[in-house]
Design a protein around this motif. Structure first.
Motif, PDB file in Angstrom:
ATOM      1  N   SER A  34       0.842  -1.196   0.000  1.00 53.75           N
ATOM      2  CA  SER A  34       0.000   0.000   0.000  1.00 53.75           C
ATOM      3  C   SER A  34       0.875   1.243   0.000  1.00 53.75           C
ATOM      4  O   SER A  34       2.016   1.220   0.455  1.00 53.75           O
ATOM      5  CB  SER A  34      -0.923   0.024   1.225  1.00 53.75           C
ATOM      6  OG  SER A  34      -1.839  -1.051   1.203  1.00 53.75           O
ATOM      7  N   LEU A  43      -3.501   4.506  -1.339  1.00 50.12           N
ATOM      8  CA  LEU A  43      -3.856   3.446  -2.282  1.00 50.12           C
ATOM      9  C   LEU A  43      -3.555   2.117  -1.620  1.00 50.12           C
ATOM     10  O   LEU A  43      -2.410   1.840  -1.261  1.00 50.12           O
ATOM     11  CB  LEU A  43      -3.056   3.611  -3.576  1.00 50.12           C
ATOM     12  CG  LEU A  43      -3.423   2.737  -4.777  1.00 50.12           C
ATOM     13  CD1 LEU A  43      -4.881   2.947  -5.176  1.00 50.12           C
ATOM     14  CD2 LEU A  43      -2.510   3.059  -5.956  1.00 50.12           C
ATOM     15  N   GLN A  44      -4.599   1.306  -1.430  1.00 49.12           N
ATOM     16  CA  GLN A  44      -4.468   0.044  -0.690  1.00 49.12           C
ATOM     17  C   GLN A  44      -4.660  -1.161  -1.597  1.00 49.12           C
ATOM     18  O   GLN A  44      -5.417  -1.117  -2.559  1.00 49.12           O
ATOM     19  CB  GLN A  44      -5.529  -0.026   0.425  1.00 49.12           C
ATOM     20  CG  GLN A  44      -5.356   0.988   1.535  1.00 49.12           C
ATOM     21  CD  GLN A  44      -6.503   0.893   2.527  1.00 49.12           C
ATOM     22  OE1 GLN A  44      -7.612   1.321   2.260  1.00 49.12           O
ATOM     23  NE2 GLN A  44      -6.214   0.323   3.689  1.00 49.12           N
ATOM     24  N   ARG A  76      -5.387  -4.230 -11.741  1.00 47.49           N
ATOM     25  CA  ARG A  76      -6.216  -3.707 -10.649  1.00 47.49           C
ATOM     26  C   ARG A  76      -5.247  -3.140  -9.614  1.00 47.49           C
ATOM     27  O   ARG A  76      -4.494  -3.873  -8.978  1.00 47.49           O
ATOM     28  CB  ARG A  76      -7.054  -4.826 -10.036  1.00 47.49           C
ATOM     29  CG  ARG A  76      -7.945  -4.347  -8.888  1.00 47.49           C
ATOM     30  CD  ARG A  76      -8.513  -5.514  -8.099  1.00 47.49           C
ATOM     31  NE  ARG A  76      -9.361  -5.079  -7.002  1.00 47.49           N
ATOM     32  CZ  ARG A  76      -8.923  -4.643  -5.815  1.00 47.49           C
ATOM     33  NH1 ARG A  76      -7.612  -4.567  -5.578  1.00 47.49           N
ATOM     34  NH2 ARG A  76      -9.772  -4.278  -4.874  1.00 47.49           N
ATOM     35  N   GLY A  78      -5.959  -1.069  -6.765  1.00 48.38           N
ATOM     36  CA  GLY A  78      -6.374  -1.126  -5.371  1.00 48.38           C
ATOM     37  C   GLY A  78      -7.447  -0.101  -5.081  1.00 48.38           C
ATOM     38  O   GLY A  78      -8.079   0.435  -5.994  1.00 48.38           O
ATOM     39  N   LYS A  79      -7.636   0.174  -3.793  1.00 45.89           N
ATOM     40  CA  LYS A  79      -8.731   1.033  -3.365  1.00 45.89           C
ATOM     41  C   LYS A  79      -8.202   2.365  -2.842  1.00 45.89           C
ATOM     42  O   LYS A  79      -7.128   2.447  -2.252  1.00 45.89           O
ATOM     43  CB  LYS A  79      -9.563   0.337  -2.286  1.00 45.89           C
ATOM     44  CG  LYS A  79     -10.253  -0.922  -2.801  1.00 45.89           C
ATOM     45  CD  LYS A  79     -11.238  -1.482  -1.792  1.00 45.89           C
ATOM     46  CE  LYS A  79     -11.994  -2.680  -2.373  1.00 45.89           C
ATOM     47  NZ  LYS A  79     -13.010  -3.210  -1.436  1.00 45.89           N
ATOM     48  N   ALA A 105     -13.681   5.251  -6.063  1.00 40.56           N
ATOM     49  CA  ALA A 105     -12.724   4.845  -7.094  1.00 40.56           C
ATOM     50  C   ALA A 105     -13.414   4.319  -8.347  1.00 40.56           C
ATOM     51  O   ALA A 105     -12.918   4.508  -9.466  1.00 40.56           O
ATOM     52  CB  ALA A 105     -11.775   3.789  -6.543  1.00 40.56           C
ATOM     53  N   SER A 106     -14.548   3.672  -8.191  1.00 43.45           N
ATOM     54  CA  SER A 106     -15.225   3.081  -9.351  1.00 43.45           C
ATOM     55  C   SER A 106     -15.710   4.144 -10.326  1.00 43.45           C
ATOM     56  O   SER A 106     -15.970   3.854 -11.490  1.00 43.45           O
ATOM     57  CB  SER A 106     -16.394   2.207  -8.900  1.00 43.45           C
ATOM     58  OG  SER A 106     -17.333   2.961  -8.170  1.00 43.45           O
ATOM     59  N   SER A 145     -13.442   0.947 -11.712  1.00 46.68           N
ATOM     60  CA  SER A 145     -14.057  -0.328 -12.093  1.00 46.68           C
ATOM     61  C   SER A 145     -15.460  -0.145 -12.639  1.00 46.68           C
ATOM     62  O   SER A 145     -16.068  -1.108 -13.108  1.00 46.68           O
ATOM     63  CB  SER A 145     -14.094  -1.270 -10.883  1.00 46.68           C
ATOM     64  OG  SER A 145     -14.641  -0.620  -9.748  1.00 46.68           O
ATOM     65  N   ASP A 151     -16.681  -4.277  -6.759  1.00 46.63           N
ATOM     66  CA  ASP A 151     -15.298  -4.094  -6.337  1.00 46.63           C
ATOM     67  C   ASP A 151     -14.859  -2.696  -6.744  1.00 46.63           C
ATOM     68  O   ASP A 151     -14.261  -2.496  -7.806  1.00 46.63           O
ATOM     69  CB  ASP A 151     -14.396  -5.148  -6.999  1.00 46.63           C
ATOM     70  CG  ASP A 151     -12.927  -4.964  -6.622  1.00 46.63           C
ATOM     71  OD1 ASP A 151     -12.660  -4.403  -5.534  1.00 46.63           O
ATOM     72  OD2 ASP A 151     -12.051  -5.374  -7.413  1.00 46.63           O
ATOM     73  N   ALA A 153     -12.678  -0.410  -7.235  1.00 44.14           N
ATOM     74  CA  ALA A 153     -11.217  -0.294  -7.235  1.00 44.14           C
ATOM     75  C   ALA A 153     -10.747   0.601  -8.364  1.00 44.14           C
ATOM     76  O   ALA A 153     -11.474   0.879  -9.323  1.00 44.14           O
ATOM     77  CB  ALA A 153     -10.592  -1.684  -7.372  1.00 44.14           C
ATOM     78  N   HIS A 155      -8.022   1.051 -11.434  1.00 42.14           N
ATOM     79  CA  HIS A 155      -7.274   0.218 -12.369  1.00 42.14           C
ATOM     80  C   HIS A 155      -6.276   1.083 -13.138  1.00 42.14           C
ATOM     81  O   HIS A 155      -6.495   2.283 -13.334  1.00 42.14           O
ATOM     82  CB  HIS A 155      -8.213  -0.491 -13.343  1.00 42.14           C
ATOM     83  CG  HIS A 155      -9.119  -1.473 -12.685  1.00 42.14           C
ATOM     84  ND1 HIS A 155      -8.991  -2.846 -12.839  1.00 42.14           N
ATOM     85  CD2 HIS A 155     -10.183  -1.289 -11.863  1.00 42.14           C
ATOM     86  CE1 HIS A 155      -9.924  -3.453 -12.132  1.00 42.14           C
ATOM     87  NE2 HIS A 155     -10.672  -2.538 -11.538  1.00 42.14           N
TER      88      HIS A 155
END
Length: 870
Positions: A34, A43-44, A76, A78-79, A105-106, A145, A151, A153, A155
Motif C-alpha cells: 500500500s 492506495l491500498q 487492478r 487497489g482502493k 474509485a469506481s 471499475s 469491487d 477499485a 485500475h
C-alpha cells in the motif's frame, strides 16, 4: 521572456507578482503493498508484482505482468481512501481531455491522466499521475471499475501503441505525491512526472511566446477552409476601423496545398458551395457522431444543404428523396440505405454501451463493408480526408485580391506577399497553422515519396474504443495517415518555407493522432522534431500546441510553453458554451504546471461573449477572436485590448480556486466556478455560473440537463488565491467587483469576503488589491475600471522616499488609459504625471468609501507613472 514576466520598474517588495509556491509535502511510503502517508492510506491492496520507491516525498510505482511480455495490459491497482472526493482529468477522444468528479474509485473515468484526491479531515491533497514508462515507450492511464461495481477499485492501463513494442516490467508507471497546499503539490508532482516521462519541463522554466501579450485574430471561424488573402486583409482592417489593433493573426487551416487520394480527385471538398443532399447529411451525422464532433465546414455544408432542400421543396423542384438519388449520391449497396436508417444508427450508437454487441457490429460495418462508402464520403464532405501535396501555399494565395477559385488542390500560391501586407498594416506576429504530420491525412503519394513516408492504418485500442466508439470511424482510422517515421526533414522544409515567407510562428494541430498511429514512441519522435525545428526557425518559442491532450504529447513539452486547454469553442452549440470554460479551467489545474494555457478563440459578437471574454482575461494565456470581418462588439473588445494591440494578461494560469476543485460546477446545481490568477500587484478571481450543461461521457456529447439553472451565490476572498494571505500579512485587502462596480474593504482579510450572485451563464470579476501604509496613509491601487482585467493595468507601485516630517507620496506605474481606481484612507493633495509637466490629472474622491478615481489620459507612451502626494 521568462515563464513569468520580468519585474516592472516600480517593484514594491512583498506586494508584487505571484507568490513563489512553497511546497509542503506530506511524505508517502510504500508499505506492505500500500501507499501510505501521515493522514492514512492513499492506495491500498496493490498487486503482488507492485514495487514502490520513495522519490521527492512521493512514491514511484513499478509493475510487472504475470503473463510475460505484452504491448498492452491492465492492472487492478487497489482502493482509494473512502470517502474521498476527487477531480479526474481524462481523455474523451484521441485529442481532448475533460474533467470529472466523484467520491468513489469506481467512478474514475476511462483514460484518466490526472487524479487529484481530497484527503480526510482537511489534511491536504494527494495526486496520482500515470506516466510514460520505460523511457517514454509505454503510456499509462487510470480508470475505475465502473459505477455500481461490487469491487470499487482503481485500475491502471498501460499500452505502447505498437504491437512490436513489448515488455513484462514497467519500472516507472505511476507517481503518487501528497501535500498540504494543492497547487504547490500539483506543480511539484507534475514537474517530477514530466521529467520521468518525456523530459517535459515546468512552465516557469521556459520562454513564453511574446505574442501572447497581444490581442489576436484567427481566420478559422471567419472563413474556415475558404480563407483567402483578401479575406485576411479585410479581417484585420475591420478590427482596425473600430480602433482595435490585432498584435497577431493566425492563418488557420485552408492555406496549404492539399488533395484527396487519387481515386477520389475531382470530387473532393475543393469548394464548399455545392452542399450535401439529405441522404449524405444523414451519413454525416452518423460518421461524425456525436454532433459536436462535426467540423465547422461540414456544419456549414449542412446549413447550406438544409437551405437548398427547403428552397427545392417550396419551389416544387426537390420533393422527397427517391431511391435512385440515394444510390447515385452514395456509392455502394450499403449506401442505398435510406437516410432515416443512418439517423437511427447514430441515435442507437449514442444510446448504447461501448462494449455492446450492437456497437461492435457497427464498428465491424464501418471498418468493413461500409468502408468504401465512408472513404468516398470523407473525400467529398470534409478536409480531414485530404493529404499534403507540397509544403507551399495553394493557388488562393497567388495574389492579394479575391482568387478565381477556392480550390485547395491547385499549386502556385505565394504566402510571403500576404504576410508582408499583414505586417504593413501594423500586425506584429503572423502565425500559420499546420498539422504535426503535415496535414490531417499526412502526406500524399507524391510528397510521401520525397520523405519516405508510409501509410499507417491504425487499429484503435480497446481502451479508446470503450471510451468513444467513433474512434473506429474517424478519418485517420478509416483512411489511414501517410507519415515518415523520421519527421525531421518534413518539419524542416515546412518551417523553412514559412519562415522564408515572414511567418513568425506556428499553431500545430492534430498532435495526439500520432499516439493513435504508433504510440508513445512515435509521438515522442514527432514532438521532439517539432520543438527542434521551431527553435531553429521561429526564435522565441513561437508555437501553439493543439489537439495535444494525451500525455504522449504533454509530457514531451521540454521547450514549448503554450497549449490549447480544451476542445474548440463551438459557436453554434449552446450546450458547449458553459462547459468549454469549465474544461479550460480544470484542465489548467494540471496543464498549467507544464504550459501556459490557451483557452481558444471566441466571438466578440455572440450571446456568450462576455462570459468567454472574462474567462480569457484571467486565463494567463493569449486572448483572440475569430470574428467574421465586421461582426464585432467593439465595446467589449475595448475592455480587453489597449490601443497598441496589447492586452492585460495575468501572470499565472487561470486555475480553479481550492474550494472549486472538487465541486461539479456544471451539474451539482449549487456551485459557482471560481478561477483565480495573479496580476503584478494583486490577484483576480473570476466567478461563473456554468450550471445546466456539460460534456456527458455516457452520451459522448455536450448535453443540456437543466434548461433553467438557478441563480447562485458564493463568497470571494483572499482565501481563494493561494499565497495571497501570506502576502497580505493580515493587512486589509480591497475587493472590487465589476458586476456591481462596488469597492469593499476586507479589513480582516483572512476571514471576510464579498458575495457575488450570478444567473445562469453569468460571470463577474473580483480584483483583490492589498493595502500598504506609510506615514499614516493607507493606499491600494486597484486598476483601470474600464478594462475587464482591472488590476492588470497596475504594473507596480511604491511609496516614495521622504523626510520623516514630510507628507507621504506614492508612485504608480499604469498601463493604459481610462479611469484608475484606488482606495485611499484620505484624499490626496495633488496628482501629477512626472513625465509630462504640462499634463494635469483630474480626480474624484469618495470620502465615505475611500474610492479615488483618477482620469488617465491617452499619452504617447502606453505606460505612465502617476505620482500621488498626500
Amino acid at each position: 521572456m521568462s515563464g513569468t514576466r520580468p519585474r516592472p520598474k516600480h517593484w514594491t517588495a512583498g506586494t508584487s507578482g505571484p507568490v513563489p509556491y512553497v511546497h509542503q509535502p506530506l511524505p508517502l511510503a510504500f508499505v506492505n503493498g500500500s501507499v501510505v502517508g501521515e493522514a492514512g492510506p492513499i492506495l491500498q491492496g496493490l498487486p503482488s508484482t507492485a514495487r514502490g520507491s520513495e522519490l521527492e516525498g512521493g512514491v514511484l510505482l513499478s509493475l510487472a505482468s504475470p503473463d510475460g511480455p505484452v504491448s498492452s495490459t491492465s492492472f487492478r491497482l487497489g482502493k482509494l481512501p473512502a470517502p474521498s472526493r476527487f477531480l479526474a482529468l481524462g481523455l474523451t477522444s484521441v485529442w481532448w481531455m475533460t474533467p470529472a468528479w466523484g467520491s468513489c474509485a469506481s467512478w474514475v473515468p476511462l483514460e484518466t491522466q490526472f487524479l487529484l484526491l481530497e484527503l480526510p479531515e482537511g489534511a491536504g491533497c494527494a495526486v496520482l499521475l500515470p506516466l510514460l514508462s520505460n523511457h517514454g515507450t509505454f503510456r499509462a492511464s487510470l480508470a475505475g471499475s465502473g459505477p455500481g461495481s461490487e469491487d470499487p477499485a482503481l485500475h491502471l492501463h498501460v499500452d505502447s501503441g505498437d504491437a512490436g513494442v513489448m515488455t513484462q516490467t514497467w519500472t516507472d508507471v505511476l507517481y503518487i505525491a501528497a501535500g498540504k497546499e494543492v497547487y504547490p503539490l500539483v506543480d511539484a508532482a507534475v514537474a517530477t512526472a514530466g521529467r520521468l516521462s518525456g523530459g517535459a519541463r515546468p512552465r516557469t522554466s521556459k520562454a513564453v511566446p511574446d505574442f501572447v501579450d497581444t490581442f489576436g485574430w484567427c481566420t478559422w471561424d471567419a472563413f474556415y477552409y475558404d480563407v483567402t488573402p483578401a479575406g485576411i486583409l479585410d479581417g484585420v482592417q475591420a478590427l482596425q476601423v473600430g480602433g482595435i489593433n490585432p498584435g497577431f493573426v493566425i492563418i488557420d487551416d485552408g492555406w496549404q496545398h492539399t488533395d484527396v487520394d487519387v481515386p477520389y480527385r475531382g470530387q473532393g471538398i475543393q469548394e464548399h458551395h455545392p452542399g450535401l443532399d439529405p441522404s449524405e447529411l444523414s451519413v454525416a451525422e452518423f460518421l461524425d457522431a456525436p454532433e459536436h464532433r462535426m467540423d465547422e465546414p461540414m456544419r456549414e455544408l449542412q446549413h447550406r444543404a438544409e437551405e437548398t432542400s427547403m428552397q427545392a421543396s417550396t419551389s416544387g423542384r426537390g420533393g422527397l428523396l427517391s431511391v435512385h438519388r440515394v444510390v447515385r449520391k452514395i456509392q455502394g449497396a450499403a449506401s442505398a440505405v435510406p437516410g432515416a436508417l443512418f439517423r437511427g444508427l447514430k441515435k442507437a450508437v449514442d444510446a448504447s454501451s461501448a462494449d455492446s454487441w450492437f456497437v461492435r457490429a457497427v464498428i465491424w460495418l464501418v471498418r468493413g463493408p461500409l468502408r468504401p462508402a465512408l472513404l468516398a464520403f470523407y473525400a467529398k464532405a470534409t478536409n480531414h480526408g485530404q493529404r499534403l501535396l507540397t509544403v507551399k501555399a495553394n493557388s488562393k494565395f497567388r495574389g492579394l485580391g479575391k482568387p478565381r477559385s477556392l480550390a485547395l488542390n491547385e499549386a502556385g500560391g505565394k504566402l510571403g506577399p500576404v504576410v508582408d501586407k499583414i505586417k504593413d498594416m501594423g500586425v506584429r506576429h503572423v502565425i500559420a497553422w499546420h498539422a504535426l504530420c503535415g496535414f490531417w491525412g499526412g502526406l500524399s503519394d507524391e510528397l510521401g515519396e520525397q520523405y519516405e513516408a508510409e501509410l499507417i492504418m491504425p487499429d484503435p485500442p480497446a481502451n479508446l474504443l470503450a471510451l468513444n466508439p467513433e474512434t473506429a470511424w474517424i478519418p485517420p482510422s478509416v483512411a489511414g495517415v501517410r507519415i515518415p517515421r523520421d519527421p525531421t526533414a518534413l518539419h524542416t522544409d515546412m518551417h523553412a518555407y514559412l519562415a522564408g515567407c515572414g511567418v513568425d510562428g506556428v499553431k500545430v494541430d492534430v498532435q495526439s493522432t500520432l499516439g493513435l498511429l504508433g504510440g508513445a514512441t512515435l509521438a515522442g519522435a514527432y514532438n521532439d522534431s517539432l520543438e527542434a525545428s521551431v527553435a531553429r526557425h521561429f526564435p522565441g518559442n513561437q508555437l501553439i500546441n493543439c489537439m495535444c491532450h494525451s500525455t504522449v504529447n504533454l509530457y514531451r513539452c521540454s521547450q514549448s510553453n503554450l497549449a490549447r486547454a480544451s476542445d474548440d469553442f463551438w459557436p453554434l452549440i449552446p450546450a458547449s458554451h458553459t462547459a468549454h470554460i469549465a474544461n479550460c479551467a480544470y484542465n489548467s489545474a494540471f496543464m498549467g504546471a507544464l504550459v501556459v494555457p490557451d483557452f481558444d478563440m471566441f466571438h466578440s459578437r455572440h450571446p456568450a461573449a462576455l462570459m468567454h471574454a472574462t474567462a480569457r482575461v484571467v486565463s494567463g494565456g493569449p486572448v483572440y477572436v475569430s470574428d467574421r470581418p465586421g461582426a464585432h462588439d467593439f465595446d467589449l473588445l475595448r475592455r480587453i485590448v489597449l490601443r497598441d494591440g496589447s492586452t492585460l494578461r495575468t501572470l499565472s494560469p487561470g486555475r480553479p480556486t481550492p474550494d472549486s476543485l472538487f465541486a461539479d460546477v456544471c451539474r451539482d446545481g449549487k456551485s459557482l466556478l471560481k478561477v483565480q490568477s495573479w496580476n503584478a500587484t494583486g490577484a483576480v478571481v473570476a466567478a461563473f455560473n456554468l450550471q445546466g450543461a456539460a460534456y456527458d461521457r455516457s452520451r459522448r456529447a455536450f448535453h443540456v440537463h437543466d434548461a433553467s439553472p438557478p441563480r447562485l451565490t458564493a463568497g470571494v476572498g483572499v482565501h481563494d488565491v493561494p499565497g495571497l494571505a501570506a502576502r497580505c500579512s493580515g493587512l486589509p485587502v480591497i475587493a472590487y467587483c465589476d458586476a456591481d462596480e462596488e469597492l469593499t474593504v476586507l479589513r480582516d482579510s483572512d476571514a471576510e469576503e464579498v458575495r457575488v450572485s450570478l444567473t445562469a451563464g453569468g460571470s463577474c470579476l473580483v480584483t483583490l488589491a492589498p493595502v500598504l501604509a506609510a506615514g499614516g496613509v493607507s493606499l491600494a491601487p486597484v486598476g483601470l475600471v474600464n478594462m475587464l482585467n482591472v488590476g492588470g493595468a497596475v504594473l507596480g507601485w511604491t511609496w516614495g522616499a521622504a523626510a520623516p516630517a514630510a507628507a507621504p507620496s506614492a508612485e504608480i506605474r499604469v498601463r493604459g488609459s481610462g479611469t484608475l481606481l484606488c482606495w485611499a484612507s484620505r484624499e490626496p493633495a495633488r496628482l501629477s504625471l512626472p513625465a509630462s509637466a504640462s499634463q494635469n490629472l483630474t480626480w474624484q474622491f469618495d470620502d465615505q468609501h475611500g474610492a479615488l478615481r483618477i482620469t488617465i489620459p491617452d499619452m504617447p507612451d502606453i505606460e505612465q507613472d502617476i505620482c500621488i502626494a498626500f
